[in-house]
Design a protein around this motif. Sequence first.
Motif, PDB file in Angstrom:
ATOM      1  N   LEU A 111       0.821  -1.213   0.000  1.00  0.00           N
ATOM      2  CA  LEU A 111       0.000   0.000   0.000  1.00  0.00           C
ATOM      3  C   LEU A 111       0.855   1.262   0.000  1.00  0.00           C
ATOM      4  O   LEU A 111       0.513   2.257  -0.645  1.00  0.00           O
ATOM      5  CB  LEU A 111      -0.932  -0.001   1.214  1.00  0.00           C
ATOM      6  CG  LEU A 111      -2.077  -1.008   1.173  1.00  0.00           C
ATOM      7  CD1 LEU A 111      -2.777  -1.047   2.524  1.00  0.00           C
ATOM      8  CD2 LEU A 111      -3.050  -0.674   0.065  1.00  0.00           C
ATOM      9  N   THR A 112       1.965   1.234   0.713  1.00  0.00           N
ATOM     10  CA  THR A 112       2.840   2.403   0.769  1.00  0.00           C
ATOM     11  C   THR A 112       3.541   2.622  -0.568  1.00  0.00           C
ATOM     12  O   THR A 112       3.727   3.768  -0.984  1.00  0.00           O
ATOM     13  CB  THR A 112       3.870   2.249   1.901  1.00  0.00           C
ATOM     14  OG1 THR A 112       3.173   2.034   3.127  1.00  0.00           O
ATOM     15  CG2 THR A 112       4.721   3.487   2.038  1.00  0.00           C
ATOM     16  N   LEU A 140       2.319   1.725  -3.559  1.00  0.00           N
ATOM     17  CA  LEU A 140       1.325   2.187  -4.519  1.00  0.00           C
ATOM     18  C   LEU A 140       0.979   3.656  -4.291  1.00  0.00           C
ATOM     19  O   LEU A 140       1.064   4.466  -5.206  1.00  0.00           O
ATOM     20  CB  LEU A 140       0.070   1.315  -4.448  1.00  0.00           C
ATOM     21  CG  LEU A 140       0.247  -0.129  -4.909  1.00  0.00           C
ATOM     22  CD1 LEU A 140      -1.041  -0.909  -4.691  1.00  0.00           C
ATOM     23  CD2 LEU A 140       0.660  -0.176  -6.366  1.00  0.00           C
ATOM     24  N   PHE A 141       0.578   3.972  -3.078  1.00  0.00           N
ATOM     25  CA  PHE A 141       0.283   5.345  -2.682  1.00  0.00           C
ATOM     26  C   PHE A 141       0.612   5.461  -1.213  1.00  0.00           C
ATOM     27  O   PHE A 141       0.383   4.546  -0.443  1.00  0.00           O
ATOM     28  CB  PHE A 141      -1.195   5.704  -2.905  1.00  0.00           C
ATOM     29  CG  PHE A 141      -1.614   5.670  -4.343  1.00  0.00           C
ATOM     30  CD1 PHE A 141      -1.266   6.706  -5.192  1.00  0.00           C
ATOM     31  CD2 PHE A 141      -2.336   4.609  -4.842  1.00  0.00           C
ATOM     32  CE1 PHE A 141      -1.653   6.683  -6.522  1.00  0.00           C
ATOM     33  CE2 PHE A 141      -2.722   4.577  -6.165  1.00  0.00           C
ATOM     34  CZ  PHE A 141      -2.379   5.614  -7.007  1.00  0.00           C
ATOM     35  N   TYR A 142       1.118   6.595  -0.797  1.00  0.00           N
ATOM     36  CA  TYR A 142       1.547   6.776   0.585  1.00  0.00           C
ATOM     37  C   TYR A 142       0.366   6.800   1.559  1.00  0.00           C
ATOM     38  O   TYR A 142       0.419   6.183   2.624  1.00  0.00           O
ATOM     39  CB  TYR A 142       2.351   8.075   0.703  1.00  0.00           C
ATOM     40  CG  TYR A 142       2.729   8.420   2.114  1.00  0.00           C
ATOM     41  CD1 TYR A 142       3.768   7.745   2.735  1.00  0.00           C
ATOM     42  CD2 TYR A 142       2.037   9.392   2.821  1.00  0.00           C
ATOM     43  CE1 TYR A 142       4.123   8.045   4.036  1.00  0.00           C
ATOM     44  CE2 TYR A 142       2.381   9.690   4.119  1.00  0.00           C
ATOM     45  CZ  TYR A 142       3.424   9.018   4.718  1.00  0.00           C
ATOM     46  OH  TYR A 142       3.758   9.321   6.006  1.00  0.00           O
ATOM     47  N   ILE A 143      -0.711   7.496   1.190  1.00  0.00           N
ATOM     48  CA  ILE A 143      -1.839   7.695   2.104  1.00  0.00           C
ATOM     49  C   ILE A 143      -2.514   6.378   2.501  1.00  0.00           C
ATOM     50  O   ILE A 143      -2.790   6.170   3.685  1.00  0.00           O
ATOM     51  CB  ILE A 143      -2.856   8.696   1.512  1.00  0.00           C
ATOM     52  CG1 ILE A 143      -2.207  10.056   1.289  1.00  0.00           C
ATOM     53  CG2 ILE A 143      -4.089   8.830   2.395  1.00  0.00           C
ATOM     54  CD1 ILE A 143      -1.689  10.728   2.538  1.00  0.00           C
ATOM     55  N   PRO A 144      -2.811   5.455   1.574  1.00  0.00           N
ATOM     56  CA  PRO A 144      -3.393   4.180   2.023  1.00  0.00           C
ATOM     57  C   PRO A 144      -2.473   3.402   2.964  1.00  0.00           C
ATOM     58  O   PRO A 144      -2.949   2.771   3.910  1.00  0.00           O
ATOM     59  CB  PRO A 144      -3.626   3.403   0.728  1.00  0.00           C
ATOM     60  CG  PRO A 144      -3.728   4.438  -0.314  1.00  0.00           C
ATOM     61  CD  PRO A 144      -2.808   5.540   0.121  1.00  0.00           C
TER      62      PRO A 144
END
Length: 50
Positions: free
Chosen positions: A30-31, A33-37
């Motif tokens: 998840l990190t 792919l995108f930091y927020i998720p």
Amino acid sequence: MLVIIAILIPPLAVALVDGIHGPFWLSILLTILFYIPGLIYAIYRIYKND
């Protein structure tokens, strides 16, 4: 302290809480792919175990 670590490096916070198992690898994915998720998931895992 774990929340600060989760903001800086989400997978490290998950590893400190759960060890290096399934949730840790999901946090890394998840990190990446995108930091927020990854951040949301790390905070969820921290508070789920309390």
